[in-house]
Design an enzyme around this catalytic site. Structure first.
Site, PDB file in Angstrom:
ATOM      1  N   GLY A 167       0.829  -1.198   0.000  1.00  0.00           N
ATOM      2  CA  GLY A 167       0.000   0.000   0.000  1.00  0.00           C
ATOM      3  C   GLY A 167       0.854   1.234   0.000  1.00  0.00           C
ATOM      4  O   GLY A 167       2.042   1.168  -0.331  1.00  0.00           O
ATOM      5  N   VAL A 212       3.954  -5.533   2.636  1.00  0.00           N
ATOM      6  CA  VAL A 212       3.842  -6.443   3.775  1.00  0.00           C
ATOM      7  C   VAL A 212       4.185  -7.858   3.336  1.00  0.00           C
ATOM      8  O   VAL A 212       3.708  -8.332   2.298  1.00  0.00           O
ATOM      9  CB  VAL A 212       2.407  -6.413   4.348  1.00  0.00           C
ATOM     10  N   ASP A 261      -6.831   6.585   6.908  1.00  0.00           N
ATOM     11  CA  ASP A 261      -6.896   5.727   5.736  1.00  0.00           C
ATOM     12  C   ASP A 261      -7.733   4.485   6.016  1.00  0.00           C
ATOM     13  O   ASP A 261      -7.323   3.363   5.726  1.00  0.00           O
ATOM     14  CB  ASP A 261      -5.480   5.353   5.293  1.00  0.00           C
TER      15      ASP A 261
END
Ligand SMILES: *[C@@H]1O[C@H](CO)[C@@H](O)[C@H](O)[C@H]1NC(C)=O
Ligand SMILES: *[C@@H]1O[C@H](CO)[C@@H](O)[C@H](O)[C@H]1NC(C)=O
Ligand SMILES: *[C@@H]1O[C@H](CO)[C@@H](O)[C@H](O)[C@H]1NC(C)=O
Length: 820
Positions: A534, A539, A655
């Site tokens: 992102g 990740v 977010d």
């Protein structure tokens, strides 16, 4: 060696004439109209003095070599210099004795034995060129501005281009070992506080110096690649090249027709390196297009130079107790904080002094209550702390400074408090500084405490509002703010929690594990399996070996180009804030890694992926049923209540979206990626570009002149809630019915026409629970109101979702917008 870049006069003429025919004729004309260019023969000399205006000219008369009287403290100060002689401003491009002006009657002489010597009236030598060698038979000033000493064969033995001061000229080359040192001030030619050097190791670097010494202190710009020369070619392009001629870096490129322009590259007294141009007199069009003064064609560094200069010792971009602020993209200015004044008004780089008597430590009791803290928004003094506190409220931070007679200021930034003693150093203002400085100043007796505080608060509010109006003046600027980070801390809370905070901080500093980068590399098998990526980084799935195969998700934050102590501390502070959170609806931070450029966050692993994966299908995760979806809604709402209202430092997520809501093995929703907005800094641009149309998850105030608060998360939650109810994305570009493309519009449409069932038509379970569907949709419509003040807080949202309080009729979410 010098002849390498200083062509012999004959070749020089040849080169010029072959370049352009017109140029040749101009040159011929000039040669004819000028006194014949002459070689400076041995035995020639010039004398400094107002009466004798003689100097040696270059063939075209563009440049002159001789004495220039310098305005300043001593009216009798002369500089042996080279300057532009045809323009009104006799701009000096080189000087011999910048740190030792000479008096009238001093001479510069090309002696019979071929040495060049600057001597004072008593005959004492003040200056002579370095490394000339023997055999000098004449001197000459070229039209390039290079004054040379040459031998009988016209081989150049020394040139002023070899020993530049603060300027290089077209055709001049900076080789390894060359240093340009700025002037002290616009009118003072002595060595200043900045230098630009091509080091012997090949790195091209701009430094602050250990003024008045010229040693390199702090690099504020660097090429970060090794080369062998900086070339300033005749078309006005300045580039950094390697030994074989490969251009590594363009420092400046120039589109202007350069025949008409004088150009120079100068490191200025403010540390900015500028490419200047001035119209040549001979050019007929020059007068019309160009003002008769130097104009900046380019400058570097491009970033806020105030923020780039941070010395460990030394005052930074400005003097002690002062702070640096960019007035215009390229003009840093030194300013005194309120309660301080310039040491010397004619020299603002010398720093500031208190205008009030300092606190008397011997009678601290008596002086208690006589001082106030002045708030300097977006301004920090990053170095010189003598005490540091974390997880602390602003009120407590203020109190700690006011009650400490040694404290001159505190910098407060997201629950961290740094105590500082004067002289303050490295101060700068930057919109990206989320921190502020509270400066201790003596209170004026005229105003009472209460009055003063009220006034101060009001003016602060005004200032903040003004700041917002400025910031919000365009969408672009607002986006910049988004990039700069979401204000995730609320200063009005926390006072009552200070005691808990410090306990908590201690607890968590022991709970969070610190990993090495290598450990994480092996835990993730070399960052093999990507779980997602992102705006903030990527990740990876990992396994912690020693802890019986515990699965983790390792988030690798995008690299920052440069780091210093401040960044490292900032990261640690933020990690602690994230690690300090503890709630069943948040993804838990297990540990972190912080080595060099690598910043990793290690979270517990969520086996059921993200809400986006299951809700929008297409993946390996089943779509959750209605009951599970309602539970997810409650969980996310409760997680947000915790972030906004219950943890020691308010965290605005900024977010919230299905991608950031993860599901554990029991399908409990857990919010991830919170507290990252500041960690991300510039990397957040990607979040920004992810805005889809005008109605993504982002609240409209991101694009308006209003402050961003926790209500931005409420807005995003409202969208997610609708998506949860309807099992579809807010936007469906390829949806067959146009009116159903935007979920929020469709939902309000269905709601206002009393046809809510249309939203869940295909979901049997939900169709049987329409009362709850209606409640959820109404709550969602309240959450997505354009006017943030109409949106409920997250606590109220939870109560409404649970049915503990009735939900009133929501207005059209867009009515605020249409009213404006
Ligand atoms: C200057 O001196 C050199 C070497 O003696 C000679 O070649 C050149 O022609 C001279 N130039 C002028 C303009 O006298
Ligand atoms: C230039 O500045 C330096 C440093 O402040 C000072 O010592 C020197 O006298 C100044 N020179 C002139 C000509 O003002
Ligand atoms: C100067 O350098 C630029 C970029 O390398 C090049 O395009 C240009 O032709 C050069 N001009 C001269 C006069 O060498």
């Amino acid at each position: 060696m010098a002849s390498y870049y200083s062509p012999q006069p004959k070749f020089y003429y040849y080169y010029y004439s072959s370049l352009i025919f017109i140029c040749l004729s101009t040159l011929m004309f000039r040669i004819n109209s000028q006194p014949a260019p002459r070689n400076i023969s041995l035995g020639s000399s010039l004398t400094a003095g107002a009466a004798s205006k003689d100097y040696w000219l270059s063939p075209s008369g563009e440049f002159a070599f001789g004495f220039q009287q310098v305005a300043g403290s001593s009216a009798n100060g002369f500089l042996l210099a080279i300057w532009y002689n045809k323009i009104a401003q006799k701009t000096i491009v080189w000087s011999a004795n910048r740190n030792e002006l000479v008096s009238s009657g001093s001479t510069v002489k090309l002696t019979k034995d071929g040495s060049l010597m600057l001597a004072d009236p008593s005959g004492r030598q003040i200056w002579g060129p370095n490394g000339v060698g023997t055999g000098v038979s004449y001197g000459a000033l070229f039209d390039t501005g290079n004054f040379v000493l040459a031998n009988r064969n016209a081989t150049v033995l020394w040139g002023s281009f070899d020993q530049p001061t603060d300027t290089i000229l077209p055709s001049q080359i900076m080789k390894r070992g060359t240093e340009l040192i700025s002037k002290y001030s616009p009118a003072n030619y002595s060595t200043g506080r900045f230098k630009f050097t091509l080091q012997n190791d090949g790195n091209l670097v701009a430094y602050t110096t250990f003024y008045p010494q010229t040693g390199s202190n702090y690099p504020y710009w660097a090429s970060n690649t090794a080369g062998s020369s900086v070339n300033f070619n005749k078309s006005g392009n300045v580039f950094f090249s390697s030994a074989n001629g490969t251009i590594l870096l363009y420092l400046f490129t120039n589109q202007e027709p350069t025949q008409e322009l004088h150009q120079r590259l100068t490191i200025d007294h403010d540390g900015v390196i500028r490419l200047y141009a001035y119209p040549k007199q001979s050019s007929p069009s020059a007068g019309r297009r160009w003002p008769a003064e130097w104009t900046t064609l380019g400058f570097m560094p491009k970033e806020n130079i105030c923020a780039l200069m941070r010395e460990d010792t030394g005052s930074g971009a400005c003097g002690f107790n002062s702070y640096c602020q960019i007035e215009d993209a390229q003009f840093p200015k030194c300013k005194c904080p309120q309660g301080y004044k310039f040491v010397d008004h004619s020299d603002e780089s010398r720093g500031c002094l208190k205008t009030f008597p300092p606190q008397d430590c011997s009678s601290a009791e008596k002086e208690d209550g006589l001082f106030d803290l002045v708030e300097m928004v977006n301004t920090i003094f990053p170095s010189g702390d003598y005490e540091y506190y974390e997880s602390i409220s602003e009120d407590m931070c203020r109190e700690l400074c006011l009650s400490d007679c040694l404290c001159d200021a505190v910098t407060y930034e997201r629950a961290s408090c740094w105590k500082k003693r004067a002289p303050l150093s490295n101060g700068y203002m930057d919109q990206e500084n989320t921190g502020k400085t509270l400066l201790k100043v003596r209170r004026q007796n005229s105003t009472s405490t209460a009055e003063k505080k009220k006034k101060h608060d009001r003016s602060m509010r005004l200032m903040v509002t003004a700041g917002w109006v400025l910031l919000g003046s365009s969408v672009f600027v607002n986006l910049l703010f988004l990039v700069a980070g979401c204000p995730w801390r609320n200063k009005n809370r926390m006072m009552s929690q200070v005691a808990d905070d410090s306990d908590e901080a201690t607890a968590l500093s022991t709970n969070l594990q610190r990993f090495t980068y290598r450990e994480m590399e092996s835990a993730t098998e070399g960052f093999k399996q990507v779980l997602g990526s992102g705006g903030s980084g990527t990740v990876y799935k990992g396994v912690l070996g020693e802890r019986s195969g515990e699965l983790v998700a390792v988030k690798v934050l995008d690299k920052l180009p440069e780091r210093d102590g401040h960044d490292v501390r900032e990261f640690a502070t933020e990690v602690k804030i994230i690690g300090g959170t503890n709630h069943k609806n948040l993804v838990k931070l297990v540990g972190y890694s912080n080595e060099g450029q690598h910043r990793l966050l290690v979270y517990e692993f969520m086996s059921n992926g993200s809400l986006a994966d299951s809700l929008f299908g297409g993946g390996s995760f089943p779509r959750p049923n209605w009951y599970t979806r309602t539970q997810i809604a409650y969980s996310v709402a409760r997680g947000l209540v915790y972030l906004h209202d219950e943890c020691s430092t308010q965290i605005i997520h900024c977010d919230i979206k299905p991608q950031n809501i993860l599901l554990d093995e029991g399908m409990t929703a857990r919010i991830s990626d919170f507290g990252l907005s500041k960690l991300m800094k510039a990397d957040q641009t990607r979040t920004t570009t992810a805005i889809r149309g005008t109605k993504g998850y982002l609240a409209p105030e991101w694009f308006r002149n209003v402050p961003v608060t926790a209500k931005v998360d409420v807005h995003s939650f409202g969208i997610v809630l609708l998506e949860l109810v309807c099992c579809r994305k807010n936007f469906l570009l390829d949806f067959d019915k146009e009116e159903e493309m935007v979920l929020v519009d469709w939902a309000y449409d269905c709601y206002s026409r009393g046809k809510l069932y249309k939203l869940v038509e295909k979901d049997e379970e939900a169709m049987e629970d329409l009362k709850k569907v209606e409640r959820f949709v109404k709550v969602a419509l309240w959450c997505i109101q354009e006017d943030p003040s109409l949106r409920p807080g997250m606590k109220k949202v939870v109560h409404m979702l649970e049915g503990a309080v009735p939900v009133s009729e929501p207005p059209d979410p867009n009515s605020f917008m249409s009213a404006v």
